[in-house]
Design an enzyme around this catalytic site. Structure first.
Site, short mmCIF file in Angstrom:
data_model
loop_
_atom_site.label_atom_id
_atom_site.label_comp_id
_atom_site.label_asym_id
_atom_site.label_seq_id
_atom_site.Cartn_x
_atom_site.Cartn_y
_atom_site.Cartn_z
N ASP A 148 44.86 20.41 43.91
CA ASP A 148 45.37 21.38 42.93
C ASP A 148 46.33 20.73 41.95
O ASP A 148 46.56 21.27 40.86
CB ASP A 148 46.08 22.52 43.66
CG ASP A 148 45.18 23.73 43.84
OD1 ASP A 148 44.14 23.81 43.17
OD2 ASP A 148 45.51 24.60 44.66
N HIS A 206 46.66 32.32 35.55
CA HIS A 206 45.96 32.46 36.83
C HIS A 206 46.76 33.45 37.66
O HIS A 206 47.80 33.11 38.24
CB HIS A 206 45.87 31.10 37.54
CG HIS A 206 45.25 31.17 38.90
ND1 HIS A 206 43.97 30.73 39.16
CD2 HIS A 206 45.72 31.64 40.08
CE1 HIS A 206 43.68 30.93 40.43
NE2 HIS A 206 44.74 31.48 41.02
N ASP A 280 50.74 43.26 47.04
CA ASP A 280 49.47 43.64 46.43
C ASP A 280 49.74 44.45 45.16
O ASP A 280 50.29 45.56 45.23
CB ASP A 280 48.63 44.45 47.41
CG ASP A 280 47.19 44.63 46.95
OD1 ASP A 280 46.98 44.91 45.76
OD2 ASP A 280 46.29 44.49 47.80
N ARG A 282 47.84 46.16 43.35
CA ARG A 282 47.19 47.48 43.35
C ARG A 282 48.07 48.52 44.03
O ARG A 282 48.18 49.65 43.55
CB ARG A 282 45.83 47.39 44.05
CG ARG A 282 44.80 46.55 43.30
CD ARG A 282 43.61 46.24 44.16
NE ARG A 282 43.98 45.43 45.33
CZ ARG A 282 43.11 44.93 46.19
NH1 ARG A 282 41.81 45.14 46.02
NH2 ARG A 282 43.51 44.20 47.22
N GLU A 328 41.56 39.10 36.29
CA GLU A 328 40.19 39.52 35.99
C GLU A 328 39.98 41.02 36.15
O GLU A 328 39.07 41.58 35.52
CB GLU A 328 39.21 38.77 36.91
CG GLU A 328 39.18 37.26 36.69
CD GLU A 328 38.42 36.54 37.80
OE1 GLU A 328 37.54 37.18 38.43
OE2 GLU A 328 38.72 35.35 38.05
#
Length: 393
Positions: A148, A206, A280, A282, A328
């Site tokens: 990475d 990212h 998270d 969401r 995304e």
């Protein structure tokens, strides 16, 4: 069919993919993962056409750690017919100052990489575990490490050094940058979908299970928000760019031991620490808790701030790219970040954003805003195939 296996091992999950090889062309055959290691282990795999190949749960004691997960995944992979394994490509988070490109792994390289465990304590041991096992079980199958950090090793020295005595830099205390396999893939993909922008100044966000940003010029990494360890930048699972004075306060005033501080920063910080709820995004977007709203606002602010910093490092900006899970799939986060970057000339097309289009900026926007899925596993497969196909391999 000749095949490559790509492995991406973490602390609570193991991801793997099988690629078929025809000449120098790769075709994805299988995606698989073992997640919930030690809690609710589950092995899942699908074929390239989406057909489910396995969905099996295990007792927590049966798959209590990563080696056990590797064993179960390997046991299932061995039942597959029609594949001749040519090599295994591994994601390795930290290549330190010495590894600037993928490398064939032998015992010496493995020992060297183990020496970087203090630089990536949450990642490096897990990355190396499947390599050790594979070398023991299949000593004749080439193992390739893909780093990475490697994509960022071309940074100018003045961007990577800290204002410390030079001896520390020589010891490896420097800025490295991470998520390089993702950024490298996006740089290549951008050449295919927006070749003019790819040659210019691009900021890539990212935003996945970890988050960072990178400034590209002509497809090369110029600057990154992640620094010495993969715990900095605009992350949400760790505290990001933390004032070292805070660490000194925790040790000197609060009396915390070094390990306790490490546990705090790596396990109890980030959006979960700030919200008291979750890492998270969401969950945080769906919550009406004011602390959740604060966490989201903090994250967006850090992304906007880092976007401006990277634009300054690049001398301007021609394109902005969202990638990885949240980048995304989260129109609200994208909208708020682009709104914060309006001063740079970014103008959002709300309908395109909600629809998840590949280009979500308006026709008059001075900055093209793209949404591009990343593919670190394909990048690893490409590197692995290139390395084992080299004349001196």
């Amino acid at each position: 069919m000749d095949a490559l296996l790509v492995v991406n091992a973490g602390s609570s999950s193991l991801k793997f993919q099988v690629f078929g090889i025809v000449g120098m062309d790769l075709t994805r055959q299988i995606r698989g993962k073992v997640d919930g290691i030690g809690t609710r282990p589950r092995l899942q795999a699908t074929a390239a056409d989406g057909t489910q190949l396995i969905d099996q749960t295990y007792d927590a004691k049966a798959v209590r750690d990563l080696p056990a997960a590797i064993t179960e995944a390997r046991r299932w992979l061995l039942t597959l017919e029609g594949f001749e394994l040519q090599a295994v490509g591994h994601r390795v988070v930290h290549g330190g100052p010495d590894y600037t490109r993928p490398v064939l792994i032998d015992a010496t390289v493995l020992d060297h990489l183990a020496g970087y465990q203090d630089l990536a304590p949450l990642h490096q041991p897990n990355n190396l575990a499947p390599i050790r096992l594979a070398m023991e079980i299949n000593p004749d199958v080439p193992q390739v490490a893909c780093f990475d950090t490697a994509f960022h090793r071309g940074h100018a020295k003045h961007t990577d050094c800290y204002a410390l005595p030079r001896s520390f830099y020589d010891e490896g205390v420097r800025r490295y940058g991470f998520h390089g396999l993702s950024y490298e893939y996006i740089a290549e993909r951008l050449r295919e979908v927006a070749s003019r922008a790819a040659k210019g100044r691009v900021v890539v966000a990212h935003l996945g299970s970890g988050a960072s940003m990178c400034g590209l010029r002509d497809g090369r990494s110029i600057e990154s928000t992640m620094l010495h360890r993969p715990s900095t930048g605009c992350r949400w699972d760790t505290p990001g760019q933390l004032d070292p004075g805070v660490v000194l306060y925790l040790i000197l005033q609060k009396g915390m031991k070094a390990q306790a501080v490490s546990d705090l920063l790596y396990h109890d910080a980030g959006l979960k620490g700030l919200s008291g709820l979750s890492n998270d995004m969401r969950d945080l977007l769906a919550s009406d808790d004011p602390h959740a709203a604060l966490s989201v606002a903090h994250f967006v602010y850090r992304c906007v701030l880092n976007g401006g910093m990277l634009a300054a490092a690049l001398g301007g900006i021609d394109a902005f790219v969202f990638t990885a899970g949240v980048g995304e799939n989260s129109p609200p986060i994208r909208a708020r970040i682009v709104e914060g970057l309006a001063w740079l000339g970014a103008e959002l097309d709300p309908a395109a954003n909600e629809a998840g289009a590949a280009l979500i900026s308006t026709a008059t926007s001075r900055v093209a805003v793209h949404v591009l899925p990343t593919d670190e596993e394909l990048m690893i497969a490409r590197h692995t195939l290139a390395l084992i196909s080299a004349p001196n391999a």
